[in-house]
Motif scaffolding. Structure first.
Motif, PDB file in Angstrom:
ATOM      1  N   LEU A 129      49.003  42.454  43.770  1.00 21.55           N
ATOM      2  CA  LEU A 129      48.488  42.465  42.397  1.00 21.55           C
ATOM      3  C   LEU A 129      46.971  42.602  42.375  1.00 21.55           C
ATOM      4  N   VAL A 130      46.288  41.827  43.196  1.00 19.44           N
ATOM      5  CA  VAL A 130      44.823  41.880  43.243  1.00 19.44           C
ATOM      6  C   VAL A 130      44.347  43.247  43.733  1.00 19.44           C
ATOM      7  N   VAL A 165      39.215  52.323  37.010  1.00 17.02           N
ATOM      8  CA  VAL A 165      39.022  51.026  36.351  1.00 17.02           C
ATOM      9  C   VAL A 165      37.720  50.392  36.822  1.00 17.02           C
ATOM     10  N   LEU A 166      37.590  50.108  38.106  1.00 15.47           N
ATOM     11  CA  LEU A 166      36.344  49.578  38.642  1.00 15.47           C
ATOM     12  C   LEU A 166      35.482  50.681  39.237  1.00 15.47           C
ATOM     13  N   SER A 196      42.816  50.525  41.335  1.00 12.96           N
ATOM     14  CA  SER A 196      43.273  51.452  40.303  1.00 12.96           C
ATOM     15  C   SER A 196      42.153  52.442  40.032  1.00 12.96           C
ATOM     16  N   HIS A 255      42.852  56.421  46.592  1.00 10.15           N
ATOM     17  CA  HIS A 255      43.019  55.009  46.260  1.00 10.15           C
ATOM     18  C   HIS A 255      44.344  54.462  46.782  1.00 10.15           C
ATOM     19  N   CYS A 283      33.606  52.624  36.493  1.00 10.25           N
ATOM     20  CA  CYS A 283      34.142  52.302  35.166  1.00 10.25           C
ATOM     21  C   CYS A 283      34.182  53.503  34.238  1.00 10.25           C
ATOM     22  N   THR A 288      40.746  59.801  35.893  1.00 12.46           N
ATOM     23  CA  THR A 288      41.295  59.908  37.242  1.00 12.46           C
ATOM     24  C   THR A 288      41.653  61.356  37.551  1.00 12.46           C
ATOM     25  N   PHE A 345      45.977  46.064  43.551  1.00 14.42           N
ATOM     26  CA  PHE A 345      46.307  47.072  42.554  1.00 14.42           C
ATOM     27  C   PHE A 345      45.235  47.146  41.477  1.00 14.42           C
ATOM     28  N   VAL A 346      44.757  46.000  41.032  1.00 12.67           N
ATOM     29  CA  VAL A 346      43.699  45.983  40.016  1.00 12.67           C
ATOM     30  C   VAL A 346      42.401  46.531  40.592  1.00 12.67           C
ATOM     31  N   ILE A 347      42.061  46.144  41.806  1.00  9.88           N
ATOM     32  CA  ILE A 347      40.812  46.597  42.416  1.00  9.88           C
ATOM     33  C   ILE A 347      40.849  48.098  42.685  1.00  9.88           C
TER      34      ILE A 347
END
Length: 69
Positions: free
Chosen positions: A11-12, A21-22, A18, A47, A35, A39, A14-16
């Motif tokens: 989960l962590v 996103v960041l 994506s 990624h 940001c 994509t 995946f967020v980092i």
């Protein structure tokens, strides 16, 4: 006893990792963009390689375990 490490780490990461996103690697105009919420196919592939590599490092090489109970 359940091992929560794959779920939490997945989960962590995946967020980092994506794309857009960041950060996005490679970006549309530069090598790295931050940001931008956009994509491309190449950045999704890059990624996903990062995601897979870090999952392997954390779960197989380092053998991180998060137990419950």
């Amino acid at each position: 006893m359940a091992d929560w490490a794959p779920i939490v780490i997945g989960l962590v990461l995946f967020v980092i990792f994506s794309p857009g996103v960041l950060f996005q690697l490679p970006g549309k105009g530069k090598v790295v963009e931050f940001c931008n919420l956009q994509t491309s196919g190449v950045s999704v592939f890059v990624h996903s390689l990062f995601f897979f590599g870090f999952m392997v490092i954390f779960l197989i090489a380092i053998q991180v375990h998060i137990g419950s109970g």
